[in-house]
Design an enzyme around this catalytic site. Structure first.
Site, PDB file in Angstrom:
ATOM      1  N   CYS A  97     -31.520  53.849 -22.421  1.00  0.00           N
ATOM      2  CA  CYS A  97     -32.171  53.450 -21.175  1.00  0.00           C
ATOM      3  C   CYS A  97     -33.318  52.494 -21.502  1.00  0.00           C
ATOM      4  O   CYS A  97     -34.153  52.805 -22.356  1.00  0.00           O
ATOM      5  CB  CYS A  97     -32.704  54.684 -20.439  1.00  0.00           C
ATOM      6  SG  CYS A  97     -33.386  54.262 -18.816  1.00  0.00           S
ATOM      7  N   HIS A 139     -24.914  55.445 -14.487  1.00  0.00           N
ATOM      8  CA  HIS A 139     -26.278  55.424 -15.035  1.00  0.00           C
ATOM      9  C   HIS A 139     -27.207  54.658 -14.076  1.00  0.00           C
ATOM     10  O   HIS A 139     -28.285  55.118 -13.732  1.00  0.00           O
ATOM     11  CB  HIS A 139     -26.260  54.741 -16.416  1.00  0.00           C
ATOM     12  CG  HIS A 139     -27.607  54.619 -17.059  1.00  0.00           C
ATOM     13  ND1 HIS A 139     -27.990  55.335 -18.177  1.00  0.00           N
ATOM     14  CD2 HIS A 139     -28.675  53.849 -16.740  1.00  0.00           C
ATOM     15  CE1 HIS A 139     -29.231  55.019 -18.489  1.00  0.00           C
ATOM     16  NE2 HIS A 139     -29.675  54.114 -17.638  1.00  0.00           N
ATOM     17  N   GLU A 140     -26.741  53.477 -13.602  1.00  0.00           N
ATOM     18  CA  GLU A 140     -27.598  52.659 -12.715  1.00  0.00           C
ATOM     19  C   GLU A 140     -27.720  53.316 -11.345  1.00  0.00           C
ATOM     20  O   GLU A 140     -28.789  53.297 -10.735  1.00  0.00           O
ATOM     21  CB  GLU A 140     -27.010  51.254 -12.559  1.00  0.00           C
ATOM     22  CG  GLU A 140     -26.756  50.488 -13.869  1.00  0.00           C
ATOM     23  CD  GLU A 140     -27.963  50.437 -14.781  1.00  0.00           C
ATOM     24  OE1 GLU A 140     -27.759  50.307 -16.001  1.00  0.00           O
ATOM     25  OE2 GLU A 140     -29.104  50.549 -14.276  1.00  0.00           O
ATOM     26  N   HIS A 143     -30.445  55.701 -11.314  1.00  0.00           N
ATOM     27  CA  HIS A 143     -31.775  55.082 -11.194  1.00  0.00           C
ATOM     28  C   HIS A 143     -32.165  54.897  -9.732  1.00  0.00           C
ATOM     29  O   HIS A 143     -33.324  55.041  -9.367  1.00  0.00           O
ATOM     30  CB  HIS A 143     -31.806  53.713 -11.888  1.00  0.00           C
ATOM     31  CG  HIS A 143     -32.111  53.762 -13.361  1.00  0.00           C
ATOM     32  ND1 HIS A 143     -33.223  54.366 -13.895  1.00  0.00           N
ATOM     33  CD2 HIS A 143     -31.432  53.259 -14.420  1.00  0.00           C
ATOM     34  CE1 HIS A 143     -33.215  54.245 -15.214  1.00  0.00           C
ATOM     35  NE2 HIS A 143     -32.144  53.575 -15.559  1.00  0.00           N
TER      36      HIS A 143
HETATM   37  O1  LIG Z   1     -31.637  51.506 -18.586  1.00  0.00           O
HETATM   38  C1  LIG Z   1     -30.639  50.884 -18.182  1.00  0.00           C
HETATM   39  O2  LIG Z   1     -30.197  50.983 -17.020  1.00  0.00           O
HETATM   40  C2  LIG Z   1     -29.913  49.984 -19.174  1.00  0.00           C
HETATM   41  C3  LIG Z   1     -28.981  50.766 -20.085  1.00  0.00           C
HETATM   42  C4  LIG Z   1     -27.652  50.909 -19.375  1.00  0.00           C
HETATM   43  C5  LIG Z   1     -26.641  51.808 -20.021  1.00  0.00           C
HETATM   44  C6  LIG Z   1     -26.484  51.904 -21.419  1.00  0.00           C
HETATM   45  C7  LIG Z   1     -25.501  52.744 -21.949  1.00  0.00           C
HETATM   46  C8  LIG Z   1     -24.672  53.492 -21.098  1.00  0.00           C
HETATM   47  C9  LIG Z   1     -24.842  53.389 -19.724  1.00  0.00           C
HETATM   48  C10 LIG Z   1     -25.810  52.543 -19.200  1.00  0.00           C
HETATM   49  C11 LIG Z   1     -28.814  49.987 -21.376  1.00  0.00           C
HETATM   50  O3  LIG Z   1     -28.262  48.911 -21.386  1.00  0.00           O
HETATM   51  S1  LIG Z   1     -29.452  50.692 -22.837  1.00  0.00           S
HETATM   52  C12 LIG Z   1     -29.098  49.570 -24.166  1.00  0.00           C
HETATM   53  C13 LIG Z   1     -27.630  49.368 -24.511  1.00  0.00           C
HETATM   54  O4  LIG Z   1     -27.187  48.264 -24.420  1.00  0.00           O
HETATM   55  C14 LIG Z   1     -26.732  50.484 -24.903  1.00  0.00           C
HETATM   56  C15 LIG Z   1     -27.237  51.704 -25.286  1.00  0.00           C
HETATM   57  C16 LIG Z   1     -26.373  52.738 -25.654  1.00  0.00           C
HETATM   58  C17 LIG Z   1     -25.005  52.549 -25.600  1.00  0.00           C
HETATM   59  C18 LIG Z   1     -24.507  51.302 -25.223  1.00  0.00           C
HETATM   60  C19 LIG Z   1     -25.355  50.279 -24.861  1.00  0.00           C
HETATM   61 ZN   LIG Z   2     -31.608  53.407 -17.567  1.00  0.00          ZN
END
Ligand SMILES: O=C(O)C[C@@H](Cc1ccccc1)C(=O)SCC(=O)c1ccccc1
Ligand SMILES: [Zn+2]
Length: 154
Positions: A97, A139-140, A143
């Site tokens: 996140c 995930h979004e 939020h």
């Molecule tokens: O905080 C956010 O919404 C962004 C988040 C989104 C997200 C990542 C992973 C799974 C679901 C949603 C990120 O982009 S965190 C950074 C990232 O690119 C990442 C982190 C872990 C796994 C895969 C990507």
């Molecule tokens: Zn997030």
């Protein structure tokens, strides 16, 4: 670039407001969110994370070190989203996140979901998402309900 809210800031625990005006300002916000997300190397970003309490997020899956099979997709602006149906199956997977830097955790998400949302011009879209893209959407979507990864850590 916009500043990203960090875990603990109140806006991250609030229910976001519906978007009602689809004007140039909304386009500018979407562009700024996209630039901020790309600079932070994210695959998604929600308006509350850039201190705007609006039901709007961007999802932009791309193959990455943790999800090498993630599809490459053009960034998608999602406004006033609803989750209409969910699969029975849930899958645990690693998530990060942008508001919880340096933290990674395993989260169980529905494998596929039927969603309905408006695009940047206000047109309604309805589709089934699965896999990593469904994970980002969930995930979004969290939020926008004021739910962060901390609440999801099982
Ligand atoms: O905080 C956010 O919404 C962004 C988040 C989104 C997200 C990542 C992973 C799974 C679901 C949603 C990120 O982009 S965190 C950074 C990232 O690119 C990442 C982190 C872990 C796994 C895969 C990507
Ligand atoms: Zn997030």
């Amino acid at each position: 670039m916009l500043s990203i809210a960090i875990y603990g800031e109140k806006i991250l625990n609030q229910q976001a407001e519906p978007v009602t005006v689809f004007d140039n300002q909304l386009h500018t916000l979407a562009d700024d969110m996209l630039a901020t997300m790309q600079q932070a190397h994210g695959v998604g970003i929600a308006a509350p994370q850039v201190h705007r309490s609006l039901q709007m997020f961007i999802m932009a899956s791309n193959p990455n070190s943790r999800y090498s099979d993630a599809p490459m997709m053009a960034p998608q602006v999602v406004i006033n989203p609803q989750i209409l149906q969910t699969s029975v199956e849930q899958i645990r997977g690693e998530e990060g996140c942008l508001s919880l830097p340096q933290e990674r955790c395993q989260v169980a998400r529905f494998e596929s979901i039927e969603v309905r949302y408006q695009d940047i011009s206000g047109e309604w879209c309805q589709e089934w998402l699965s896999g990593f893209v469904a994970r980002i959407f969930q995930h979004e979507f969290d939020h926008l309900q004021g739910i962060t990864l901390r609440e999801r850590m099982s």
